[in-house]
Scaffold this motif. Structure first.
Motif, PDB file in Angstrom:
ATOM      1  N   UNK A 185      55.108  40.059  24.569  1.00  0.00           N
ATOM      2  CA  UNK A 185      55.420  39.252  23.223  1.00  0.00           C
ATOM      3  C   UNK A 185      56.663  38.476  23.269  1.00  0.00           C
ATOM      4  N   UNK A 186      56.690  37.543  22.818  1.00  0.00           N
ATOM      5  CA  UNK A 186      57.983  36.635  22.790  1.00  0.00           C
ATOM      6  C   UNK A 186      59.232  37.385  22.571  1.00  0.00           C
ATOM      7  N   UNK A 187      59.157  38.190  21.583  1.00  0.00           N
ATOM      8  CA  UNK A 187      60.553  39.166  21.671  1.00  0.00           C
ATOM      9  C   UNK A 187      60.630  40.250  22.502  1.00  0.00           C
ATOM     10  N   UNK A 188      59.974  40.546  23.656  1.00  0.00           N
ATOM     11  CA  UNK A 188      60.041  41.405  24.527  1.00  0.00           C
ATOM     12  C   UNK A 188      59.604  42.933  24.160  1.00  0.00           C
ATOM     13  N   UNK A 189      59.358  42.912  22.970  1.00  0.00           N
ATOM     14  CA  UNK A 189      59.177  44.573  22.218  1.00  0.00           C
ATOM     15  C   UNK A 189      57.762  44.991  22.571  1.00  0.00           C
ATOM     16  N   UNK A 190      56.788  44.101  23.010  1.00  0.00           N
ATOM     17  CA  UNK A 190      55.352  44.487  23.179  1.00  0.00           C
ATOM     18  C   UNK A 190      54.969  44.129  24.550  1.00  0.00           C
ATOM     19  N   UNK A 191      54.243  44.793  25.282  1.00  0.00           N
ATOM     20  CA  UNK A 191      53.771  44.679  26.561  1.00  0.00           C
ATOM     21  C   UNK A 191      52.048  45.100  26.592  1.00  0.00           C
ATOM     22  N   UNK A 192      51.599  43.833  26.851  1.00  0.00           N
ATOM     23  CA  UNK A 192      49.944  43.993  26.803  1.00  0.00           C
ATOM     24  C   UNK A 192      49.625  44.087  28.537  1.00  0.00           C
ATOM     25  N   UNK A 193      48.536  44.867  28.884  1.00  0.00           N
ATOM     26  CA  UNK A 193      48.332  44.767  30.184  1.00  0.00           C
ATOM     27  C   UNK A 193      46.766  45.316  30.327  1.00  0.00           C
ATOM     28  N   UNK A 194      46.267  45.385  31.569  1.00  0.00           N
ATOM     29  CA  UNK A 194      44.850  45.989  31.947  1.00  0.00           C
ATOM     30  C   UNK A 194      45.024  47.247  32.614  1.00  0.00           C
ATOM     31  N   UNK A 195      43.998  47.974  32.109  1.00  0.00           N
ATOM     32  CA  UNK A 195      43.722  49.233  32.891  1.00  0.00           C
ATOM     33  C   UNK A 195      42.338  49.011  33.432  1.00  0.00           C
ATOM     34  N   UNK A 196      41.947  49.082  34.611  1.00  0.00           N
ATOM     35  CA  UNK A 196      40.846  49.429  35.139  1.00  0.00           C
ATOM     36  C   UNK A 196      40.317  50.713  35.768  1.00  0.00           C
ATOM     37  N   UNK A 197      38.690  50.929  35.622  1.00  0.00           N
ATOM     38  CA  UNK A 197      38.260  51.855  36.539  1.00  0.00           C
ATOM     39  C   UNK A 197      38.666  51.785  38.020  1.00  0.00           C
ATOM     40  N   UNK A 198      39.040  52.837  38.636  1.00  0.00           N
ATOM     41  CA  UNK A 198      39.542  52.815  39.815  1.00  0.00           C
ATOM     42  C   UNK A 198      38.264  53.269  40.850  1.00  0.00           C
ATOM     43  N   UNK A 199      37.153  52.569  40.692  1.00  0.00           N
ATOM     44  CA  UNK A 199      35.906  52.773  41.332  1.00  0.00           C
ATOM     45  C   UNK A 199      35.209  51.554  41.688  1.00  0.00           C
ATOM     46  N   UNK A 200      34.192  51.594  42.593  1.00  0.00           N
ATOM     47  CA  UNK A 200      33.618  50.229  43.031  1.00  0.00           C
ATOM     48  C   UNK A 200      32.350  49.641  42.367  1.00  0.00           C
ATOM     49  N   UNK A 201      31.732  50.575  41.526  1.00  0.00           N
ATOM     50  CA  UNK A 201      30.365  50.244  41.154  1.00  0.00           C
ATOM     51  C   UNK A 201      30.818  49.005  39.967  1.00  0.00           C
ATOM     52  N   UNK A 202      29.744  47.945  39.699  1.00  0.00           N
ATOM     53  CA  UNK A 202      30.136  46.859  39.181  1.00  0.00           C
ATOM     54  C   UNK A 202      29.329  46.834  37.818  1.00  0.00           C
ATOM     55  N   UNK A 203      29.740  46.334  36.799  1.00  0.00           N
ATOM     56  CA  UNK A 203      31.200  46.104  36.565  1.00  0.00           C
ATOM     57  C   UNK A 203      32.017  47.332  36.230  1.00  0.00           C
ATOM     58  N   UNK A 204      33.020  47.456  36.841  1.00  0.00           N
ATOM     59  CA  UNK A 204      33.847  48.847  36.543  1.00  0.00           C
ATOM     60  C   UNK A 204      34.527  48.411  34.942  1.00  0.00           C
ATOM     61  N   UNK A 205      34.964  49.716  34.371  1.00  0.00           N
ATOM     62  CA  UNK A 205      35.668  49.566  33.088  1.00  0.00           C
ATOM     63  C   UNK A 205      36.767  48.767  33.200  1.00  0.00           C
ATOM     64  N   UNK A 206      37.255  47.761  32.212  1.00  0.00           N
ATOM     65  CA  UNK A 206      38.564  47.111  32.229  1.00  0.00           C
ATOM     66  C   UNK A 206      38.851  46.726  30.792  1.00  0.00           C
ATOM     67  N   UNK A 207      39.819  47.337  30.412  1.00  0.00           N
ATOM     68  CA  UNK A 207      40.262  47.180  28.861  1.00  0.00           C
ATOM     69  C   UNK A 207      41.767  46.768  28.893  1.00  0.00           C
TER      70      UNK A 207
END
Length: 311
Positions: free
Chosen positions: A35-57
Motif C-alpha cells: 500500500x502507498x503508506x507501506x503499512x500493508x503488503x498484499x501477496x500470493x500464496x499458491x498450492x505447491x503441487x503440479x496439478x492444474x490449476x493449483x490453488x492461488x489466492x
C-alpha cells in the motif's frame, strides 16, 4: 537471511528473506505489492503441487508496532484463481489477474486483468477491465503508473504462454489501444511481471532469455530479472540484475517499497543444488523440505542501490 558478499574492502548488497516465518514460509509465496503508506503488503500464496490449476489466492499482512501480522486472505480472493496484486499509487484501487468467467465469455479460462476499489474502507467485488486491456488471450501482471497507464504481460500476439510486455495509456477515463514495448524490453522468448515506477522512468521485469538458461549444469526454462531506464523518452537496453538477485532458480515479480529504499522480488532458490555438497539422508531431506528455502517461492528484498540505476 543471506549474508552480504564482500569484494575487497567494499561490502556488497545481497538479498535477504522478507518477513521470515510470517510472509515468507515453507509454503509458496510470490507477487507482492505495498500500500502507498507501506503499512500493508498484499501477496500470493499458491498450492505447491503440479496439478492444474493449483490453488492461488491473495493474502495480506499489516505492519503493526514494527512487526508484520500473520497473513489473512483478502476479502475479494479465494473463489477463483487469483494472482499478481498491484496497488494504484493513491491506494484506492488494486489490480490483479484472475480467471473467473467474464461477461463476454461465461466459459472463459484465460487470465484477465481485474480491479477492486476501496470504498468506505472495504474492497469492492472484483470487476474486469474491458477491452482493449483484456482479450480472448491471456492478459496478466498489471502494474499501474501515477497517471493511470497500465503495463501488463499478454500473449495476444504470440503462441499461448509466450508473453510480452504492453502498456495502455489512460485518456479521459478510457484506455487507449495497448502498444507492445520495443526490442529493448521484448527480446526474449517471453517477458512477464512488469514493475513500473510511478513516473514511468524505471521498468523491471522477468524474462526468459537463452543466455541465462544454463543453471546448475542443466538447461531449463526459467526467468531472470532485468531492468530498463527511460532516458529522454527512450528505454535503455534491458540489463540483467546482479548482486545475487538472479540465481540458477527462477526469479520474478519485482516491486519497490513506497519509500524507494528496498527492492522486492520472488525467488524459488533452495539449498538443493545438484550435485549436493553433502549426501542427503531421509531425515535431512525432510528437514530441508520444511525450511523456508525449500525450492518453492519466497519473497526477498535488497537495498535499491543493488539495481545500479545510474549505470
Amino acid at each position: 537471511m543471506i549474508a552480504s558478499a564482500s569484494a575487497g574492502d567494499n561490502t556488497q548488497p545481497a538479498p535477504e528473506i522478507f518477513a521470515p516465518e510470517i510472509i515468507s514460509t515453507d509454503l509458496d509465496e510470490s507477487c507482492g505489492s505495498f500500500s502507498p503508506d507501506g503499512q500493508t503488503f498484499y501477496f500470493v500464496r499458491r498450492g505447491a503441487y503440479t496439478t492444474s490449476p493449483p490453488i492461488s489466492l491473495i493474502c495480506f499482512s499489516e505492519l503493526r508496532a514494527g512487526k508484520w501480522t500473520h497473513p489473512e486472505v483478502a476479502s475479494f480472493s479465494a473463489t477463483y484463481l487469483d494472482a499478481c496484486p498491484c496497488f494504484s499509487t493513491d491506494g484506492k484501487r488494486l489490480c490483479l489477474q484472475s480467471k473467473p468467467p467474464t461477461k463476454s465469455n461465461g466459459n472463459s479460462r484465460d487470465w484477465n486483468v481485474w480491479v477492486v476499489d476501496k470504498i468506505e474502507g472495504d474492497w469492492s467485488d472484483p470487476r474486469e477491465l474491458s477491452e482493449p486491456i483484456n482479450t480472448a488471450k491471456n492478459d496478466t501482471n498489471p502494474a499501474i503508473a501515477a497517471d493511470g497507464t497500465v503495463y501488463f504481460a499478454s500473449d495476444r500476439d504470440s503462441a499461448p504462454g509466450y508473453f510480452h510486455i504492453y502498456r495502455a495509456h489512460l485518456t479521459n477515463g478510457k484506455y487507449e489501444q495497448p502498444e507492445k514495448l520495443g526490442p529493448e524490453i521484448n527480446s526474449g522468448d517471453a517477458e512477464t511481471n512488469p514493475y513500473i515506477s510511478s513516473d514511468q522512468k524505471i521498468l523491471i521485469f522477468a524474462s526468459y532469455r537463452k543466455d541465462n538458461l544454463n543453471g546448475g549444469g542443466n538447461h531449463y526454462d526459467r526467468a531472470d530479472l532485468y531492468v530498463s531506464v527511460n532516458r529522454d523518452g527512450h528505454w535503455t537496453p534491458a540489463r540483467h540484475l546482479e548482486h545475487g538477485i538472479n540465481t540458477t532458480a527462477s526469479e520474478g515479480n519485482p516491486t519497490m517499497a513506497p519509500d524507494g529504499k528496498w527492492f522486492y522480488f520472488t525467488s524459488e532458490r533452495s539449498t538443493f543444488e545438484v550435485p549436493m555438497k553433502q549426501k542427503l539422508t531421509a531425515a535431512t531431506w525432510k528437514d530441508r523440505q520444511q525450511t523456508i528455502e525449500n525450492g518453492v517461492g519466497n519473497i526477498y528484498r535488497i537495498p535499491v542501490e543493488a539495481l545500479e540505476l545510474n549505470r
